[in-house]
Design a protein around this motif. Structure first.
Motif, PDB file in Angstrom:
ATOM      1  N   SER A  68       0.851  -1.187   0.000  1.00  0.00           N
ATOM      2  CA  SER A  68       0.000   0.000   0.000  1.00  0.00           C
ATOM      3  C   SER A  68       0.884   1.234   0.000  1.00  0.00           C
ATOM      4  O   SER A  68       1.861   1.305   0.750  1.00  0.00           O
ATOM      5  CB  SER A  68      -0.908   0.026   1.237  1.00  0.00           C
TER       6      SER A  68
ATOM      7  N   ARG B 277       0.975   5.669  -0.244  1.00  0.00           N
ATOM      8  CA  ARG B 277       0.222   6.910  -0.072  1.00  0.00           C
ATOM      9  C   ARG B 277       0.812   7.946  -1.016  1.00  0.00           C
ATOM     10  O   ARG B 277       2.013   8.246  -0.954  1.00  0.00           O
ATOM     11  CB  ARG B 277       0.331   7.385   1.377  1.00  0.00           C
TER      12      ARG B 277
ATOM     13  N   SER C 243       0.778  11.786  -3.049  1.00  0.00           N
ATOM     14  CA  SER C 243       0.499  13.194  -2.737  1.00  0.00           C
ATOM     15  C   SER C 243      -0.765  13.653  -3.467  1.00  0.00           C
ATOM     16  O   SER C 243      -1.257  13.001  -4.392  1.00  0.00           O
ATOM     17  CB  SER C 243       1.680  14.065  -3.169  1.00  0.00           C
TER      18      SER C 243
ATOM     19  N   SER D 292      -2.362  12.473  -7.061  1.00  0.00           N
ATOM     20  CA  SER D 292      -3.748  12.001  -7.031  1.00  0.00           C
ATOM     21  C   SER D 292      -4.591  12.732  -8.071  1.00  0.00           C
ATOM     22  O   SER D 292      -5.425  12.114  -8.758  1.00  0.00           O
ATOM     23  CB  SER D 292      -4.337  12.217  -5.633  1.00  0.00           C
TER      24      SER D 292
END
Length: 280
Positions: A8, A10, A12, A16
């Protein structure tokens, strides 16, 4: 040995937004290509547009230029890869052949004369069977539900169970033609229709694709193979019809003639039949 693991990440807000924009552009490109395929005759195109034509035709379009070239091409290809039976067969045949060639080459290097099938190959065969079964279930379920909603009490289909006997039409055509699971399709359709009290009748279909829908009867006497000018087009007396629709129409006419039933049939709708996407 661990070959892969789930990760997984994440991203920015900036990335996105970029990914969201690309997804939106891909959906719009899909809509454009899909519309062009459904209404290619009205748009003045001579032939049904495949992904290769659309790739060249839409290269300058806004939504195409918003995507990386390979991504835009894959978006166009997805319409060809829609879960149609022959597309599924073609994909799995190629993938199985590729994996087999790699596996057998590895085994021959080790000196194994008669290598066994690998787990990967067996898994691909299972995946192919499941994908085809899923598609056939979705197609037959849609037909049964449509008949229930329209209060149809009898469905007539062409009986092609023995059409493959002693036929050799070349390697590529044989792979498509001899692999079609006609009987399984009949069984699935019959039991789903029975759930709604609908009868399925299989009708012998000789000369149904060659006779004009305007001919007095469906028989060898009125068969004109030359009227099928090309794939999907039947022309008689200067009028163009969809060839598949003509075949289906004549199967029904032949059944009514054989069974002695009288019913007025209209040729309305044989020129531009509706294309329905059953399974995504």
């Amino acid at each position: 040995m661990l070959l892969s693991h789930k990760t997984s990440i994440r991203i920015s807000q900036e990335y996105s937004n970029i990914i969201g924009h690309m997804c939106y552009a891909a959906s719009k490109l899909w809509n454009v290509c899909n519309y062009e395929r459904h209404y290619y005759k009205e748009l003045g195109l001579e032939k049904y547009p495949d992904w290769y034509y659309q790739k060249k035709a839409h290269k300058g379009d806004l939504w195409y230029r918003q995507l990386p070239s390979q991504t835009a091409q894959e978006t166009c290809k997805q319409l060809d890869k829609a879960r149609k039976y022959l597309s599924l067969e073609r994909y799995f045949h190629k993938e199985i052949a590729r994996v087999q060639s790699v596996w057998y080459a590895q085994q021959s290097e080790k000196g194994i004369k008669y290598p066994r099938s690998s787990k990967h190959i067996r898994r691909l065969y299972r995946k192919k069977q499941n994908a085809v079964k899923d598609y056939l279930h979705k197609v037959t379920r849609w037909i049964a539900e449509y008949c229930r909603k329209e209060d149809i009490c009898c469905v007539v289909v062409g009986d092609i169970r023995n059409i493959r006997k002693e036929k050799d039409m070349g390697h590529k055509t044989n792979q498509k033609f001899h692999g079609l699971p006609y009987n399984r399709l009949y069984i699935m359709l019959e039991y789903k229709l029975k759930l709604y009290g609908i009868q399925l009748i299989k009708q012998e279909e000789s000369y149904t694709s060659q006779c004009s829908p305007l001919s007095p009867e469906v028989s060898k006497r009125y068969a004109e193979a030359s009227n099928r000018k090309e794939r999907g087009i039947y022309i008689t007396d200067g009028v163009r019809f969809n060839a598949d629709a003509v075949g289906a129409f004549n199967i029904l006419r032949k059944y009514l003639s054989v069974s002695g039933k009288q019913k007025e049939l209209s040729v309305t709708g044989l020129k531009n039949p509706e294309i329905i996407k059953v399974a995504a």
